[in-house]
Design a protein around this motif. Structure first.
Motif, PDB file in Angstrom:
ATOM      1  N   TYR A  65      32.672  12.008  -0.777  1.00 11.10           N
ATOM      2  CA  TYR A  65      31.939  12.655  -1.104  1.00 11.10           C
ATOM      3  C   TYR A  65      33.246  13.711  -1.143  1.00 11.10           C
ATOM      4  CZ  TYR A  65      28.358  15.391  -3.875  1.00 11.10           C
ATOM      5  OH  TYR A  65      27.685  15.815  -4.316  1.00 11.10           O
ATOM      6  N   ALA A  66      33.334  14.217  -2.475  1.00 11.25           N
ATOM      7  CA  ALA A  66      33.837  15.564  -3.030  1.00 11.25           C
ATOM      8  C   ALA A  66      33.394  16.953  -1.888  1.00 11.25           C
ATOM      9  CB  ALA A  66      34.454  16.308  -3.853  1.00 11.25           C
ATOM     10  N   ASP A  79      18.801  28.150  -3.252  1.00  8.48           N
ATOM     11  CA  ASP A  79      17.303  27.489  -2.548  1.00  8.48           C
ATOM     12  C   ASP A  79      16.839  26.045  -1.699  1.00  8.48           C
ATOM     13  OD1 ASP A  79      17.051  29.644  -3.492  1.00  8.48           O
ATOM     14  OD2 ASP A  79      15.395  29.839  -5.467  1.00  8.48           O
ATOM     15  N   ILE A  80      17.964  25.556  -2.699  1.00  9.93           N
ATOM     16  CA  ILE A  80      18.480  24.347  -1.482  1.00  9.93           C
ATOM     17  C   ILE A  80      18.629  24.594  -0.451  1.00  9.93           C
ATOM     18  CG2 ILE A  80      19.548  22.262  -0.932  1.00  9.93           C
ATOM     19  CD1 ILE A  80      20.495  22.205  -3.969  1.00  9.93           C
ATOM     20  N   ASN A  81      18.032  23.820   0.622  1.00 21.54           N
ATOM     21  CA  ASN A  81      18.097  23.598   2.051  1.00 21.54           C
ATOM     22  C   ASN A  81      19.320  24.222   2.954  1.00 21.54           C
ATOM     23  OD1 ASN A  81      17.642  23.450   4.962  1.00 21.54           O
ATOM     24  ND2 ASN A  81      16.986  21.323   5.011  1.00 21.54           N
ATOM     25  N   THR A  82      19.497  24.955   2.891  1.00 21.87           N
ATOM     26  CA  THR A  82      21.584  24.858   2.950  1.00 21.87           C
ATOM     27  C   THR A  82      21.762  24.644   4.327  1.00 21.87           C
ATOM     28  OG1 THR A  82      20.584  27.529   3.680  1.00 21.87           O
ATOM     29  CG2 THR A  82      21.763  27.605   1.802  1.00 21.87           C
ATOM     30  N   GLU A  83      20.559  24.475   5.422  1.00 27.15           N
ATOM     31  CA  GLU A  83      20.879  24.185   6.627  1.00 27.15           C
ATOM     32  C   GLU A  83      21.758  23.152   6.079  1.00 27.15           C
ATOM     33  OE1 GLU A  83      21.927  23.195  10.629  1.00 27.15           O
ATOM     34  OE2 GLU A  83      21.287  25.524   9.601  1.00 27.15           O
ATOM     35  N   ALA A  84      21.327  22.283   5.182  1.00 30.67           N
ATOM     36  CA  ALA A  84      21.782  20.762   5.168  1.00 30.67           C
ATOM     37  C   ALA A  84      23.192  20.565   4.017  1.00 30.67           C
ATOM     38  CB  ALA A  84      20.576  20.234   4.748  1.00 30.67           C
ATOM     39  N   LEU A  85      22.962  21.253   2.918  1.00 30.76           N
ATOM     40  CA  LEU A  85      24.310  21.773   2.487  1.00 30.76           C
ATOM     41  C   LEU A  85      25.352  22.354   3.177  1.00 30.76           C
ATOM     42  CD1 LEU A  85      24.024  20.969  -0.361  1.00 30.76           C
ATOM     43  CD2 LEU A  85      24.082  23.740  -1.268  1.00 30.76           C
ATOM     44  N   LYS A  86      25.941  21.015   3.475  1.00 33.79           N
ATOM     45  CA  LYS A  86      27.675  21.766   4.507  1.00 33.79           C
ATOM     46  C   LYS A  86      27.635  19.901   4.523  1.00 33.79           C
ATOM     47  CE  LYS A  86      25.008  21.495   8.765  1.00 33.79           C
ATOM     48  NZ  LYS A  86      24.604  22.765  10.150  1.00 33.79           N
ATOM     49  N   VAL A  87      28.997  19.665   4.817  1.00 29.55           N
ATOM     50  CA  VAL A  87      29.811  18.476   5.068  1.00 29.55           C
ATOM     51  C   VAL A  87      29.053  17.688   6.101  1.00 29.55           C
ATOM     52  CG1 VAL A  87      31.606  17.374   5.424  1.00 29.55           C
ATOM     53  CG2 VAL A  87      32.028  20.023   4.203  1.00 29.55           C
ATOM     54  N   PHE A  90      25.433  14.327   2.504  1.00 28.12           N
ATOM     55  CA  PHE A  90      25.060  13.623   1.540  1.00 28.12           C
ATOM     56  C   PHE A  90      25.576  12.183   1.839  1.00 28.12           C
ATOM     57  CE2 PHE A  90      25.561  17.195  -1.858  1.00 28.12           C
ATOM     58  CZ  PHE A  90      25.052  17.165  -2.594  1.00 28.12           C
ATOM     59  N   GLY A  91      25.591  11.873   3.203  1.00 27.72           N
ATOM     60  CA  GLY A  91      26.089  11.018   3.667  1.00 27.72           C
ATOM     61  C   GLY A  91      27.359   9.983   4.227  1.00 27.72           C
ATOM     62  N   GLU A  92      28.463  11.268   3.576  1.00 26.66           N
ATOM     63  CA  GLU A  92      29.592  10.610   2.886  1.00 26.66           C
ATOM     64  C   GLU A  92      30.558  10.414   4.421  1.00 26.66           C
ATOM     65  OE1 GLU A  92      29.944  15.106   2.893  1.00 26.66           O
ATOM     66  OE2 GLU A  92      28.829  14.252   2.360  1.00 26.66           O
ATOM     67  N   ASN A  93      31.329   9.923   4.598  1.00 25.05           N
ATOM     68  CA  ASN A  93      32.110   8.572   6.143  1.00 25.05           C
ATOM     69  C   ASN A  93      33.304   9.648   5.734  1.00 25.05           C
ATOM     70  OD1 ASN A  93      31.083   6.326   5.371  1.00 25.05           O
ATOM     71  ND2 ASN A  93      30.086   7.068   7.590  1.00 25.05           N
ATOM     72  N   ILE A  94      33.744  10.277   4.809  1.00 29.19           N
ATOM     73  CA  ILE A  94      34.768  10.940   3.828  1.00 29.19           C
ATOM     74  C   ILE A  94      34.742  12.350   3.641  1.00 29.19           C
ATOM     75  CG2 ILE A  94      37.331  10.666   2.693  1.00 29.19           C
ATOM     76  CD1 ILE A  94      36.988   7.639   2.770  1.00 29.19           C
ATOM     77  N   SER A  95      35.186  13.234   3.832  1.00 28.07           N
ATOM     78  CA  SER A  95      35.551  14.823   3.077  1.00 28.07           C
ATOM     79  C   SER A  95      36.962  14.881   2.648  1.00 28.07           C
ATOM     80  CB  SER A  95      35.028  15.625   3.939  1.00 28.07           C
ATOM     81  OG  SER A  95      34.815  16.720   3.107  1.00 28.07           O
ATOM     82  N   THR A  96      37.173  15.419   1.612  1.00 26.63           N
ATOM     83  CA  THR A  96      39.026  15.872   0.546  1.00 26.63           C
ATOM     84  C   THR A  96      38.314  16.803  -0.145  1.00 26.63           C
ATOM     85  OG1 THR A  96      38.585  14.370  -1.068  1.00 26.63           O
ATOM     86  CG2 THR A  96      39.512  13.447   1.205  1.00 26.63           C
ATOM     87  N   THR A  97      39.270  17.509  -0.320  1.00 23.58           N
ATOM     88  CA  THR A  97      39.480  18.742  -1.572  1.00 23.58           C
ATOM     89  C   THR A  97      39.639  18.001  -2.466  1.00 23.58           C
ATOM     90  OG1 THR A  97      38.924  21.538   0.056  1.00 23.58           O
ATOM     91  CG2 THR A  97      39.093  21.134  -2.094  1.00 23.58           C
ATOM     92  N   GLY A  98      40.269  18.521  -4.267  1.00 19.33           N
ATOM     93  CA  GLY A  98      40.971  17.721  -4.673  1.00 19.33           C
ATOM     94  C   GLY A  98      40.373  17.104  -5.730  1.00 19.33           C
ATOM     95  N   LEU A  99      39.299  15.935  -5.589  1.00 17.41           N
ATOM     96  CA  LEU A  99      39.525  14.746  -5.430  1.00 17.41           C
ATOM     97  C   LEU A  99      38.707  15.078  -6.009  1.00 17.41           C
ATOM     98  CD1 LEU A  99      41.066  11.559  -6.220  1.00 17.41           C
ATOM     99  CD2 LEU A  99      40.103  11.410  -4.196  1.00 17.41           C
TER     100      LEU A  99
END
Length: 232
Positions: A65-66, A79-87, A90-99
């Motif tokens: 997930y980007a 207003d989205i749950n900001t506690e959950a809205l972090k890397v 979304f259940g991702e295994n891989i986090s990068t920037t620019g892709l």
């Protein structure tokens, strides 16, 4: 775009816990981990997938997930749950920037640490995102915006750790980025020519092949509500 490289800013895993109104098991909450991790045909060792029918397996071994999307979500929906809205949210295994989805094509092959992975399909968001972010329309918005993330199959097992490179080494279908595929699946939904072209991509995951062939044979769009709406 071949030979483009991105830094693996985080590698993430998670464990299954009761989740949602029916306390169904889910491992959607992933957390960054350090050290060397083994990459197998089924993904990262020690990473769990609670619902093997819809998550995990050889063609959904790793979810990417980007990182760029998080700030966009925050700016659009404060207003989205900001506690959950972090890397990891979304259940991702891989986090990068620019892709992002417009940069990634079905069949793209990447070096992932010492492993080799291939883009098999995009993510089809489900109602668990609604619960995760305390926002009943989150899954539908993820689908509508195209900020879905994508899945890899593992072509060659190996190892990986935070800070390694994710390097594109092959792109067999440069005309079929995920943004275009999302348009075929969710916007221009009964365009026979586009569906037939999509079905011809041999690198496309089997379950998406089946979805496209089913839509072509029936000339109707499947019901998205059971996937997008939170069960009561």
């Amino acid at each position: 775009m071949v030979n483009q490289s991105y830094i693996l800013e985080n590698i993430l895993t998670g464990k299954s816990v009761p989740f949602g109104p029916r306390e169904q098991p889910s491992a959607i909450a992933k957390k960054p981990v350090s050290g060397v991790l083994q990459v197998t045909k089924l993904g990262l060792v020690d990473d769990e997938q609670a619902d093997p029918r819809h998550h995990g397996g050889p063609e959904k071994a790793l979810h990417h997930y980007a990182r760029d999307h998080y700030q966009t979500w925050l700016s659009e929906y404060p207003d989205i749950n900001t506690e959950a809205l972090k890397v990891g949210g979304f259940g991702e295994n891989i986090s990068t920037t620019g892709l992002q989805e417009e940069d990634v094509c079905i069949g793209d092959v990447f070096r992932f640490g010492s492993a080799t992975v291939q883009v098999a399909q995009g993510r089809q968001p489900c109602w668990k995102l609604n619960v995760r972010f305390s926002f009943s329309k989150m899954a539908a918005l993820v689908q509508k915006t195209g900020r879905t993330g994508w899945y890899y199959r593992v072509l060659e097992e190996g190892s990986v750790e935070q800070g390694d490179a994710l390097s594109l080494i092959e792109q067999p279908n440069p005309d079929w980025n995920l943004a275009r595929i999302q348009n075929v699946l969710y916007v221009d939904t009964l365009n026979r020519e586009n569906l037939q072209a999509l079905a011809s991509l041999k690198e496309l995951a089997e379950n998406w092949q089946a979805l496209v062939h089913k839509r072509l044979s029936r000339l109707e769009v499947e019901d998205w509500r059971p996937r997008l709406e939170t069960p009561t």
